[in-house]
Design an enzyme around this catalytic site. Sequence first.
Site, mmCIF file in Angstrom:
data_model
loop_
_atom_site.group_PDB
_atom_site.id
_atom_site.type_symbol
_atom_site.label_atom_id
_atom_site.label_comp_id
_atom_site.label_asym_id
_atom_site.label_seq_id
_atom_site.Cartn_x
_atom_site.Cartn_y
_atom_site.Cartn_z
ATOM 1 N NE ARG A 243 -2.792 0.448 3.416
ATOM 2 C CZ ARG A 243 -2.032 0.653 4.508
ATOM 3 N NH1 ARG A 243 -1.301 1.754 4.613
ATOM 4 N NH2 ARG A 243 -2.004 -0.213 5.498
ATOM 5 C CE1 TYR B 251 -18.564 10.056 -14.668
ATOM 6 C CE2 TYR B 251 -17.196 10.047 -12.705
ATOM 7 C CZ TYR B 251 -18.100 9.413 -13.534
ATOM 8 O OH TYR B 251 -18.514 8.139 -13.241
ATOM 9 C CG ASP C 79 -10.379 15.339 -14.549
ATOM 10 O OD1 ASP C 79 -9.780 14.773 -15.486
ATOM 11 O OD2 ASP C 79 -11.260 14.788 -13.875
ATOM 12 C CE LYS D 220 -13.608 7.134 -18.074
ATOM 13 N NZ LYS D 220 -13.379 7.254 -16.683
HETATM 14 O O1 P1T Z 1 -14.237 6.350 -13.302
HETATM 15 P P1 P1T Z 1 -13.014 6.839 -12.590
HETATM 16 O O2 P1T Z 1 -11.774 6.185 -13.007
HETATM 17 O O3 P1T Z 1 -13.188 6.851 -11.097
HETATM 18 O O4 P1T Z 1 -12.796 8.363 -13.040
HETATM 19 C C1 P1T Z 1 -13.695 9.384 -12.740
HETATM 20 C C2 P1T Z 1 -13.597 10.483 -13.752
HETATM 21 C C3 P1T Z 1 -12.848 11.600 -13.445
HETATM 22 N N1 P1T Z 1 -12.711 12.626 -14.315
HETATM 23 C C4 P1T Z 1 -13.294 12.579 -15.528
HETATM 24 C C5 P1T Z 1 -13.131 13.729 -16.472
HETATM 25 C C6 P1T Z 1 -14.052 11.467 -15.911
HETATM 26 O O5 P1T Z 1 -14.609 11.461 -17.128
HETATM 27 C C7 P1T Z 1 -14.222 10.394 -14.995
HETATM 28 C C8 P1T Z 1 -15.032 9.191 -15.334
HETATM 29 N N2 P1T Z 1 -15.905 9.385 -16.414
HETATM 30 C C9 P1T Z 1 -16.741 8.427 -16.945
HETATM 31 C C10 P1T Z 1 -16.861 7.198 -16.448
HETATM 32 C C11 P1T Z 1 -17.515 8.869 -18.118
HETATM 33 O O6 P1T Z 1 -18.080 8.030 -18.845
HETATM 34 O O7 P1T Z 1 -17.596 10.082 -18.335
#
Ligand code: P1T
Length: 387
Positions: free
Chosen positions: A55, A107, A179, A204
């Site tokens: 961790r 998001y 972000d 992503k």
């Molecule tokens: O899903 P996660 O890995 O926890 O990430 C969150 C997140 C953070 N910032 C942005 C700009 C994002 O698009 C996302 C996650 N977004 C999607 C799952 C979506 O389909 O838009």
Amino acid sequence: MRPEASSRPLALDTLAVHAGQPPDPVSGAVMTPIVLASTFAQDGPGNHKGFEYSRSGNPTRQALEACLAALEGAKHGLCFSSGLAATATILHTLRPGDHVLSGDDVYGGTFRLFDKVMKHFGVEYSMVDMRSPDAVRAAVRPTTKMVWLETPSNPMLKVFDIAKMAEIARAAGAVLVVDNTFATPVLQQPLALGASIVVHSMTKYLNGHSDVVGGALMTSDEGLRERLAFLQNAMGGVPGPFDCYLVLRGLKTLGVRVRHQCASAAILAEKLAGHAKVKRVIYPGLASHPDHALAARQMKLPGAMISAELHGGLDESAGFLKRLGIFACAESLGGVESLAEHPAIMTHASVPEASRRVLGISDSLVRLSVGLEDVGDLWADIEHALS
Ligand code: P1T
């Protein structure tokens, strides 16, 4: 790659393949080993080789963190089990009474974290359309400790001026967090424009193959790194070594993927804009996009995400998503496969309807993530689904 290979600063495509990943000193393996151990033997109490417990630190994760830091031009990278775990950890640098000033389009899960989680710990937030610097200045409070933005934003693809927001944040004594999930460091590097922290959903483009959920943050600020590394260990939202390996592997093709996906997205956006069933196409690469000039200045390419309003209402947009064959109707984005979704019902359902209406997240809005398939096949798929 030998460290002494050349004194020339390495380009992103080279860093993506090599940064943080020298051949394994034991075997010479050119791919980073997946170290699954949860704990590491010490010669005596406190006498270890840099790793104690997975961790706190893990060699595979360390390689990924170093690679990601290099890609964003940062001194430090920290990885998390999801984008939201990275976001939550950053928000935990704040204290009750502190205020986060956020861009108005983020998001849905990020909004939910501000609204339904952090608020209960006394961390306040408000949102503002950051296309107006004056509106941002007016929204700053004496308690504003963090300015937060996505650019291009999810799902309306607004483009905000990172350098300008950094200037406002600095004047307010606040930390600017960008972000960079939609743009990736291939298209823009927010730290070079004055941001203090870059955050990513690695789920992503960074991983790029829709088989990992992960998050990351990068910073060059030593004080922030110390606090965030403490929180990473103390809160514990870390990724497993196998996921870190997969992201390292995905990163090697990041530049190639993103540039190709952007080229296809530009073609599809033009074609969509000329289609009779489409009311409005939102793509920063189109001259019709309100932030087109800023996008051209701030980003190397306009991205591979397209949002579009179709004529009609929910029946028409849902029908379009059902008829698509190559594009999968699914949440997420940034993978090699093309995805399409309905923000109001899917990714942004947690945003109250009134806010969605103000932002333009209507029932007729669909969002496309353009993958690596043949662009002719993708257009044929869209055309068929529109007809
Ligand atoms: O899903 P996660 O890995 O926890 O990430 C969150 C997140 C953070 N910032 C942005 C700009 C994002 O698009 C996302 C996650 N977004 C999607 C799952 C979506 O389909 O838009």
